[in-house]
Write a protein that holds these residues in place. Sequence first.
Motif, mmCIF file in Angstrom:
data_model
loop_
_atom_site.group_PDB
_atom_site.id
_atom_site.type_symbol
_atom_site.label_atom_id
_atom_site.label_comp_id
_atom_site.label_asym_id
_atom_site.label_seq_id
_atom_site.Cartn_x
_atom_site.Cartn_y
_atom_site.Cartn_z
ATOM 1 N N THR A 1 9.730 -4.008 -5.917
ATOM 2 C CA THR A 1 10.689 -2.858 -7.285
ATOM 3 C C THR A 1 10.550 -3.503 -8.437
ATOM 4 O OG1 THR A 1 11.864 -2.422 -5.144
ATOM 5 C CG2 THR A 1 13.367 -2.698 -7.745
ATOM 6 N N TYR A 2 10.745 -5.006 -8.054
ATOM 7 C CA TYR A 2 11.160 -5.579 -9.872
ATOM 8 C C TYR A 2 9.547 -5.345 -10.454
ATOM 9 C CZ TYR A 2 15.417 -7.576 -8.791
ATOM 10 O OH TYR A 2 16.400 -7.698 -8.797
ATOM 11 N N TYR A 3 8.360 -5.387 -9.678
ATOM 12 C CA TYR A 3 7.543 -5.231 -10.374
ATOM 13 C C TYR A 3 7.298 -4.047 -11.498
ATOM 14 C CZ TYR A 3 2.034 -6.934 -10.802
ATOM 15 O OH TYR A 3 0.910 -6.757 -10.929
ATOM 16 N N ALA A 4 7.296 -2.971 -10.191
ATOM 17 C CA ALA A 4 6.578 -1.652 -10.934
ATOM 18 C C ALA A 4 7.756 -0.977 -11.662
ATOM 19 C CB ALA A 4 7.381 -0.953 -10.055
ATOM 20 N N LYS A 5 9.385 -2.209 -12.230
ATOM 21 C CA LYS A 5 10.432 -1.770 -13.385
ATOM 22 C C LYS A 5 9.855 -2.833 -14.689
ATOM 23 C CE LYS A 5 14.976 -2.686 -13.851
ATOM 24 N NZ LYS A 5 16.217 -3.237 -13.505
ATOM 25 N N GLY A 6 9.251 -3.484 -14.478
ATOM 26 C CA GLY A 6 8.673 -4.139 -14.836
ATOM 27 C C GLY A 6 7.224 -3.575 -15.769
ATOM 28 N N ASN A 7 6.936 -2.497 -15.456
ATOM 29 C CA ASN A 7 5.591 -1.492 -15.274
ATOM 30 C C ASN A 7 4.387 -2.920 -15.059
ATOM 31 O OD1 ASN A 7 3.898 0.417 -16.316
ATOM 32 N ND2 ASN A 7 3.923 -0.339 -18.599
ATOM 33 N N ALA B 1 0.969 -1.127 -0.216
ATOM 34 C CA ALA B 1 -0.040 -0.162 0.314
ATOM 35 C C ALA B 1 0.869 1.584 0.005
ATOM 36 C CB ALA B 1 -0.797 0.094 1.378
ATOM 37 N N HIS B 2 2.357 1.022 0.690
ATOM 38 C CA HIS B 2 2.685 2.270 0.966
ATOM 39 C C HIS B 2 4.054 2.424 -0.498
ATOM 40 C CE1 HIS B 2 5.576 5.220 2.466
ATOM 41 N NE2 HIS B 2 6.723 4.729 1.677
ATOM 42 N N ARG B 3 4.340 1.562 -1.485
ATOM 43 C CA ARG B 3 5.039 1.528 -2.498
ATOM 44 C C ARG B 3 4.352 2.030 -3.303
ATOM 45 N NH1 ARG B 3 10.205 -1.363 -2.352
ATOM 46 N NH2 ARG B 3 10.264 -0.293 -4.689
ATOM 47 N N PHE B 4 3.144 1.324 -3.488
ATOM 48 C CA PHE B 4 2.704 1.455 -4.333
ATOM 49 C C PHE B 4 1.249 2.722 -4.798
ATOM 50 C CE2 PHE B 4 3.057 -3.177 -6.004
ATOM 51 C CZ PHE B 4 4.159 -2.943 -6.727
ATOM 52 N N ALA B 5 1.568 3.656 -3.604
ATOM 53 C CA ALA B 5 0.272 4.168 -3.325
ATOM 54 C C ALA B 5 -0.071 5.665 -4.468
ATOM 55 C CB ALA B 5 0.570 5.290 -1.812
ATOM 56 N N THR B 6 1.014 5.586 -5.555
ATOM 57 C CA THR B 6 0.671 6.728 -6.511
ATOM 58 C C THR B 6 0.066 6.079 -7.903
ATOM 59 O OG1 THR B 6 3.139 5.749 -7.482
ATOM 60 C CG2 THR B 6 2.887 7.902 -5.853
ATOM 61 N N ILE B 7 -0.371 4.352 -8.083
ATOM 62 C CA ILE B 7 -0.660 4.274 -8.786
ATOM 63 C C ILE B 7 -2.332 3.663 -8.495
ATOM 64 C CG2 ILE B 7 1.393 3.741 -9.797
ATOM 65 C CD1 ILE B 7 0.294 0.154 -9.210
ATOM 66 N N PHE C 1 14.384 -12.054 -9.960
ATOM 67 C CA PHE C 1 13.874 -11.928 -8.651
ATOM 68 C C PHE C 1 13.566 -13.182 -7.853
ATOM 69 C CE2 PHE C 1 10.411 -13.199 -5.789
ATOM 70 C CZ PHE C 1 10.831 -11.959 -4.720
ATOM 71 N N ASN C 2 13.525 -14.337 -9.117
ATOM 72 C CA ASN C 2 13.222 -15.792 -8.316
ATOM 73 C C ASN C 2 15.187 -16.196 -8.039
ATOM 74 O OD1 ASN C 2 10.294 -16.432 -7.939
ATOM 75 N ND2 ASN C 2 10.789 -16.999 -9.974
ATOM 76 N N SER C 3 15.465 -16.102 -8.905
ATOM 77 C CA SER C 3 16.997 -16.658 -8.631
ATOM 78 C C SER C 3 17.271 -15.808 -7.521
ATOM 79 C CB SER C 3 18.393 -16.201 -9.658
ATOM 80 O OG SER C 3 17.611 -16.441 -10.878
#
Length: 501
Positions: A357-363, A24-30, A372-374
């Motif tokens: 981080t990765y989810y947002a970076k990958g749109n 909720a904090h990280r994705f507050a702007t979308i 991420f998994n590795s």
Amino acid sequence: MNQPLRIVIAGGGTAGWMAANLLAHRFATIPIDITLIESKDIGTIGVGEGSTPTLKRFFQTLDIAEHQWMPACHATYKVNIKFNGWSGDDNASYSHPFFSQLDVHSERSFYVNALTRRLGLDVETTPDRFFMGGYLAKKNLAPIPSHNFPFAIEYGYHFDSHKLSEFLKQHAKRLGVEHIEGDIASVGTSVSGAISHLTCKDGQVLKGDFFIDCTGFSSLLLQKTLNVPFTSFSNNLFNDSAVVLATPAIDHMPVETESSTMSNGWCWQIPLRNRTGNGYVYSQQYQDKDKAEYELRNKLNLLDSDVEARHLTMRVGQCEQHWVKNCLAVGLSQGFIEPLEATALHLVQITIEQFATYYAKGNYTEKYQQHFNSAMTERFERIRDYIVCHYKLNGRTDSQYWTDNRENMQLSESLLSLLDVWYRKGDIVQEIKRQDIGKHFSAASWHCLLAGYRVFPEIAQHQPASLEEQGDLFEENKLSTFFNRCSLNFEKQKTLFTSAV
Ligand SMILES: Cc1cc2nc3c(=O)[nH]c(=O)nc-3n(C[C@H](O)[C@H](O)[C@H](O)COP(=O)(O)OP(=O)(O)OC[C@H]3O[C@@H](n4cnc5c(N)ncnc54)[C@H](O)[C@@H]3O)c2cc1C
């Protein structure tokens, strides 16, 4: 994004509520809708009461001050884990501290003494005497310095896990997370194999774009629905069970977790403000649950008490992948390395942070899933190695359990290589750099473990005259004077909490 991103979190234990808050904090702007569903009947595991310093960053990220959450969760400070009896001598112990800024001044002396001792010379190598945490713990001092003290101090916490989940629930709701109670009866998938919805026993249907599996050891979404295989660590971490008992709070309010060896495992002591958490972690292969409970009660002087013990089983290992299609597992559902270094919530936090981080970076796609998994698999394995090393180096001779642990050769290449460098009197700092594993456990942590277990050759019969003349290198460095003077800047934890009331 036109439609809000719908994230569904299944499970409301510490992992579920940490995920709800951080996302909720990280994705507050979308545009986003986050819903958390939990079962009233299944409940949470109710252990997991010691943290690493990473949790401090969690609260800082959410802008939650210690005075807001610590009293509500009966929390205390933690500067160390103290290991009792692991080297074979019941009276011997050493501490593994969290390293603070000022410890860089003594780290070098510790490494030099550890190497000198490996060369057979008789010098001080007890980790507690080289690091601030050791001095704070000895005097039960809270790691909060007076205003003018120029160094930042690292520390973690002890807390009541139920209270922490409740606190985080209320905070997540304030951040806009929707909370639903219900028992998930089935998990629906689409033709692509991704998760489409959750159906509850009462008929509720929860649709989502992304699902976070926080259902604990049952791993309802990732393992049971998406059939992601589980890699067990049981070939080198034998413990699969725990028995848990609470005792009254300790009057002097220690600032460290204690981990003491038992006949077939080890027992934690976690000091909270209102009670003490105790748990015996053992292997059912070597000890049945009744004997384990008896041994724990005996240790705690509770043989005649009717205070109830809780028995738990643990699944130790990790999922082959932590993020598959539109599902991420967080917490016990993704894996668990037994609690000796209290790393589970640390892993929960890192999993959510890295995912975000990765989810947002990958749109908001699966673009960085493999990456991420590795990284997660590697993290679990390297933390596992550090914990395995505790068992490998144990010096106990009183049961088959300890002998089998010591003789176990199922060690990773990474751990074998580290031990080889140590035995050959090589440079552990360089080896950790070569393997690039310092972000999991630092060279200082590895030195603490190896020196703490006294993995040293016999002391040479003839100490060089120069060393005798010099006396103890440690004393010469005047480190203890330095740390004892530093500790004048700290208050006893008990005084700090009493004066705050
Ligand atoms: C013996 C032991 C000691 C530990 N000590 C430490 C420690 O010192 N430090 C540390 O960091 N960690 C420790 N841990 C790990 C720690 O307890 C967990 O990582 C932490 O509590 C998170 O658990 P969780 O949220 O993943 O799972 P749980 O607490 O088990 O929560 C699972 C959630 O899923 C829900 N759920 C499950 N099935 C359904 C369903 N069908 N429908 C709806 N909801 C469902 C439940 O209601 C619950 O809300 C320890 C673990 C064990 C076993």
